[in-house]
Design an enzyme around this catalytic site. Structure first.
Site, PDB file in Angstrom:
ATOM      1  N   PRO A  26       0.846  -1.194   0.000  1.00 34.21           N
ATOM      2  CA  PRO A  26       0.000   0.000   0.000  1.00 34.21           C
ATOM      3  C   PRO A  26       0.883   1.248   0.000  1.00 34.21           C
ATOM      4  O   PRO A  26       1.835   1.322   0.778  1.00 34.21           O
ATOM      5  CB  PRO A  26      -0.799  -0.102   1.310  1.00 34.21           C
ATOM      6  N   THR A  28       0.696   5.484  -0.250  1.00 36.03           N
ATOM      7  CA  THR A  28      -0.073   6.737  -0.275  1.00 36.03           C
ATOM      8  C   THR A  28       0.404   7.605  -1.434  1.00 36.03           C
ATOM      9  O   THR A  28       1.593   7.899  -1.537  1.00 36.03           O
ATOM     10  CB  THR A  28       0.111   7.486   1.059  1.00 36.03           C
ATOM     11  N   GLN A  99      -6.014  -1.480   2.013  1.00 40.36           N
ATOM     12  CA  GLN A  99      -5.644  -1.204   3.393  1.00 40.36           C
ATOM     13  C   GLN A  99      -6.647  -0.240   4.033  1.00 40.36           C
ATOM     14  O   GLN A  99      -6.922   0.834   3.479  1.00 40.36           O
ATOM     15  CB  GLN A  99      -4.244  -0.598   3.489  1.00 40.36           C
ATOM     16  N   TYR A 143      -0.205   5.660  13.486  1.00 43.20           N
ATOM     17  CA  TYR A 143      -1.645   5.887  13.337  1.00 43.20           C
ATOM     18  C   TYR A 143      -2.447   5.224  14.456  1.00 43.20           C
ATOM     19  O   TYR A 143      -1.886   4.639  15.370  1.00 43.20           O
ATOM     20  CB  TYR A 143      -2.065   5.449  11.933  1.00 43.20           C
ATOM     21  N   ARG A 184      -1.076  -5.068   8.948  1.00 45.57           N
ATOM     22  CA  ARG A 184       0.285  -4.539   8.775  1.00 45.57           C
ATOM     23  C   ARG A 184       0.790  -4.004  10.107  1.00 45.57           C
ATOM     24  O   ARG A 184       0.128  -3.185  10.755  1.00 45.57           O
ATOM     25  CB  ARG A 184       0.305  -3.417   7.737  1.00 45.57           C
ATOM     26  N   GLY A 253      12.693  -2.166   1.906  1.00 45.04           N
ATOM     27  CA  GLY A 253      14.081  -2.119   1.457  1.00 45.04           C
ATOM     28  C   GLY A 253      14.528  -3.329   0.649  1.00 45.04           C
ATOM     29  O   GLY A 253      15.716  -3.451   0.351  1.00 45.04           O
ATOM     30  N   ARG A 275       8.362   1.428  -3.428  1.00 41.37           N
ATOM     31  CA  ARG A 275       9.032   2.339  -4.374  1.00 41.37           C
ATOM     32  C   ARG A 275       9.338   1.641  -5.703  1.00 41.37           C
ATOM     33  O   ARG A 275       9.253   2.278  -6.753  1.00 41.37           O
ATOM     34  CB  ARG A 275      10.270   2.969  -3.749  1.00 41.37           C
TER      35      ARG A 275
HETATM   36  C1  PHB Z   1       4.685   2.077   6.053  1.00 40.61           C
HETATM   37  O1  PHB Z   1       3.840   1.394   6.620  1.00 40.61           O
HETATM   38  O2  PHB Z   1       5.754   1.580   5.720  1.00 40.61           O
HETATM   39  C2  PHB Z   1       4.400   3.492   5.767  1.00 40.61           C
HETATM   40  C3  PHB Z   1       3.192   4.053   6.121  1.00 40.61           C
HETATM   41  C4  PHB Z   1       2.953   5.395   5.864  1.00 40.61           C
HETATM   42  C5  PHB Z   1       3.928   6.169   5.253  1.00 40.61           C
HETATM   43  C6  PHB Z   1       5.135   5.594   4.892  1.00 40.61           C
HETATM   44  C7  PHB Z   1       5.380   4.253   5.161  1.00 40.61           C
HETATM   45  O3  PHB Z   1       3.696   7.467   5.008  1.00 40.61           O
END
Ligand code: PHB
Length: 310
Positions: A26, A28, A99, A143, A184, A253, A275
């Site tokens: 996922p 953003t 998600q 979050y 996650r 990564g 990415r």
């Molecule tokens: C992540 O879960 O790896 C994640 C979530 C939000 C972001 C960047 C990475 O802005």
């Protein structure tokens, strides 16, 4: 051509057959609150992924965080916008979950928590109506759910003390809707910042053991999607493989070789990429042919519009 590629070996996720282990994470991208033709194009071009997990999507208006132009699954127009996306991905032979995201950040009273759990269920039912193959509960980052799990972010309410209860109650409730459910987690994300840019922070044992206890309790799920340390470390996943027998998606990564190694060694069942999928819609083909990957231009991450997106 990588003949015996572990990443290209099919696998089952419950009753869903994935033709490969290359998962789209996922991501953003701020391309609109209502999924449009642009989203359909973005996801459709990546339909060869073993599984797409669509971007974090707000469960309710109260869930909305700092990012603008992030889609939701609470309004009818969002459900029909997503339906166009999932129909196209499925027509192209793909699989797509979504998600479910709540940014948190304002203190919650018990009635608000009860209402929030109900919002997760409504969003999960909407995800089914929108044609998704399941939902991933975001318990990562800084979050809402992580605010109860991560000692650096902890807050309390009278009824929900810091700990796994909120996540477990959300999972129970969402499983009750009949959805396929993954989660996650980011045990190594200890920065209180919403950008995960703290590579040198090492979580303390108390934090890791909290997550250990939680991970042991997640076996009824479709999968565990685990964000590894910011500084890439394949060994970090060993800890979780020992605790979790289910379908484990490793993330953060990875490149082709490290992902091959993770799957080949059994450390993970699949690996997710953010990415690399941004810059390489044909990532699965590039991995299969061991081709060089394009590099994403971060300037377009959150800009809106088709540039750097489709
Ligand atoms: C992540 O879960 O790896 C994640 C979530 C939000 C972001 C960047 C990475 O802005």
């Amino acid at each position: 051509m990588s003949q015996g590629s572990a990443l290209l070996r099919p696998v089952t996720l419950g009753d869903l057959v994935l033709p490969n282990r290359v998962v789209m994470a996922p991501t953003t991208r701020c391309r609109g609150c209502v999924p449009s033709e642009l989203h359909a194009l973005h996801y459709a071009r990546r339909a060869a992924a073993g599984l797409i997990i669509a971007e974090g999507t707000w469960i309710s208006p109260q869930a909305i965080g700092a990012y603008p132009n992030v889609p939701g699954l609470f309004a009818e127009e969002q459900v029909s916008g997503w339906r166009r996306v999932t129909d196209l991905v499925h027509a192209l032979g793909g699989r797509i979950m979504v998600q479910l995201w709540h940014a948190g950040a304002t203190p919650l009273t018990l009635p608000e928590i009860t209402a929030t759990i109900a919002d997760y269920c409504t969003a999960a039912r909407n995800a089914r109506r929108a044609g998704f193959d399941g939902v991933e509960i975001a318990a990562n980052g800084t979050y809402l759910i992580a605010q109860f799990l991560n000692p650096r972010l902890i807050r309390r309410t009278d009824a929900y003390r810091a700990g796994p209860r909120l996540l477990l109650d959300v999972l129970d409730a969402v499983l009750g809707t009949g959805c396929r459910v993954g989660v996650r987690l980011s045990p190594y994300w200890t920065a209180t910042d919403s950008t995960p840019a703290c590579p040198d922070y090492v979580p303390d044992e108390e934090t890791l053991s909290r997550y250990d206890d939680l991970v042991r309790r997640l076996d009824s799920l479709a999968y565990l999607h685990l964000r590894g340390p910011t500084r890439f470390d394949l060994d970090a996943f060993t800890r979780y493989r020992k605790l979790f027998d289910g379908f484990l998606i490793a993330n953060n990564g990875f490149g082709r070789e490290s992902a091959e190694a993770a799957v080949e060694s059994g450390l993970a069942d699949a690996v997710s990429f953010a990415r690399h999928f941004i810059a390489n819609p044909d990532l699965v083909t590039r991995f299969a042919l061991d081709q060089e990957l394009s590099v994403a231009d971060k300037a377009f991450n959150y800009t809106g519009g088709p540039a750097g997106y489709v």
